[in-house]
Design a protein around this motif. Structure first.
Motif, PDB file in Angstrom:
ATOM      1  N   UNK A  32       0.833  -1.215   0.000  1.00  0.00           N
ATOM      2  CA  UNK A  32       0.000   0.000   0.000  1.00  0.00           C
ATOM      3  C   UNK A  32       0.862   1.257   0.000  1.00  0.00           C
ATOM      4  N   UNK A  33       2.109   1.123   0.421  1.00  0.00           N
ATOM      5  CA  UNK A  33       3.030   2.265   0.462  1.00  0.00           C
ATOM      6  C   UNK A  33       3.772   2.476  -0.855  1.00  0.00           C
ATOM      7  N   UNK A  40       5.650   9.175  -5.447  1.00  0.00           N
ATOM      8  CA  UNK A  40       5.307  10.372  -4.692  1.00  0.00           C
ATOM      9  C   UNK A  40       3.817  10.623  -4.584  1.00  0.00           C
ATOM     10  N   UNK A  41       2.998   9.586  -4.817  1.00  0.00           N
ATOM     11  CA  UNK A  41       1.540   9.731  -4.760  1.00  0.00           C
ATOM     12  C   UNK A  41       1.017   9.301  -3.391  1.00  0.00           C
ATOM     13  N   UNK A  42       0.001  10.000  -2.937  1.00  0.00           N
ATOM     14  CA  UNK A  42      -0.670   9.621  -1.701  1.00  0.00           C
ATOM     15  C   UNK A  42      -0.055  10.272  -0.476  1.00  0.00           C
ATOM     16  N   UNK A  43      -0.935  10.697   0.415  1.00  0.00           N
ATOM     17  CA  UNK A  43      -0.496  11.302   1.669  1.00  0.00           C
ATOM     18  C   UNK A  43      -0.091  10.191   2.628  1.00  0.00           C
ATOM     19  N   UNK A  44       1.092  10.299   3.201  1.00  0.00           N
ATOM     20  CA  UNK A  44       1.621   9.257   4.070  1.00  0.00           C
ATOM     21  C   UNK A  44       0.736   9.030   5.296  1.00  0.00           C
ATOM     22  N   UNK A  48      -0.964   5.523   6.359  1.00  0.00           N
ATOM     23  CA  UNK A  48      -0.817   4.945   7.703  1.00  0.00           C
ATOM     24  C   UNK A  48      -2.174   4.602   8.299  1.00  0.00           C
ATOM     25  N   UNK A  49      -3.141   5.515   8.183  1.00  0.00           N
ATOM     26  CA  UNK A  49      -4.473   5.282   8.742  1.00  0.00           C
ATOM     27  C   UNK A  49      -5.146   4.078   8.087  1.00  0.00           C
ATOM     28  N   UNK A  50      -5.043   3.976   6.768  1.00  0.00           N
ATOM     29  CA  UNK A  50      -5.669   2.859   6.053  1.00  0.00           C
ATOM     30  C   UNK A  50      -5.001   1.528   6.380  1.00  0.00           C
ATOM     31  N   UNK A  51      -3.695   1.534   6.442  1.00  0.00           N
ATOM     32  CA  UNK A  51      -2.988   0.281   6.717  1.00  0.00           C
ATOM     33  C   UNK A  51      -3.084  -0.113   8.186  1.00  0.00           C
TER      34      UNK A  51
END
Length: 137
Positions: A32-33, A40-44, A48-51
């Motif tokens: 997922x990361x 460089x896509x997606x807010x870290x 973290x919240x989703x995973x």
């Protein structure tokens, strides 16, 4: 040949299958990361919240030592994990999953050598509480 047979036998054992299942779950979480780190896509923080939810679900499904390990890491070493993961895993300290009564009955009867009804005057099938490695009835 003997060594190869031993490896195959070990890989087919229940602990090895559980380990592979857990590692496969961690791999899916790790993937997922990939968009974030590769492109460089997606807010870290969102990742973290989703995973974190996936990790909690995986640990709950695995039960036992996996729950105990998650409890330990989230409370004793919270700086090792993202805050969202720690928040999800801390829930396991007070809310560990209970085993089904059919499992409890089988273990109690095997240990005592007699039925639950013969061993106890009263035995509530719904546990009063559950922990990572046991529960109270």
């Amino acid at each position: 040949r003997v060594a190869a047979a031993a490896v195959v036998a070990a890989a087919s054992s229940r602990p090895a299958r559980r380990s592979v299942r857990f590692e496969a779950g961690l791999l899916r979480i790790g993937l997922a990361y990939a968009p974030h780190f590769a492109f460089g896509r997606g807010d870290l923080d969102e990742i973290h919240a989703a995973t974190a939810l996936r990790l909690e679900t995986l640990v709950r499904d695995m039960r036992g030592a996996y729950v105990k390990s998650a409890q330990l890491v989230s409370t004793a070493f919270p700086d090792l994990l993202p805050a969202a993961w720690v928040a999800r895993l801390e829930v396991l300290v007070d809310d560990a999953p209970a085993r089904p009564f059919s499992v409890t009955r089988r273990v109690v009867e095997a240990e005592l050598g007699r039925s639950v009804k013969d061993a106890f005057r009263e035995f509530d099938e719904v546990p009063v509480g559950a922990a990572s490695i046991g529960q109270v009835h």
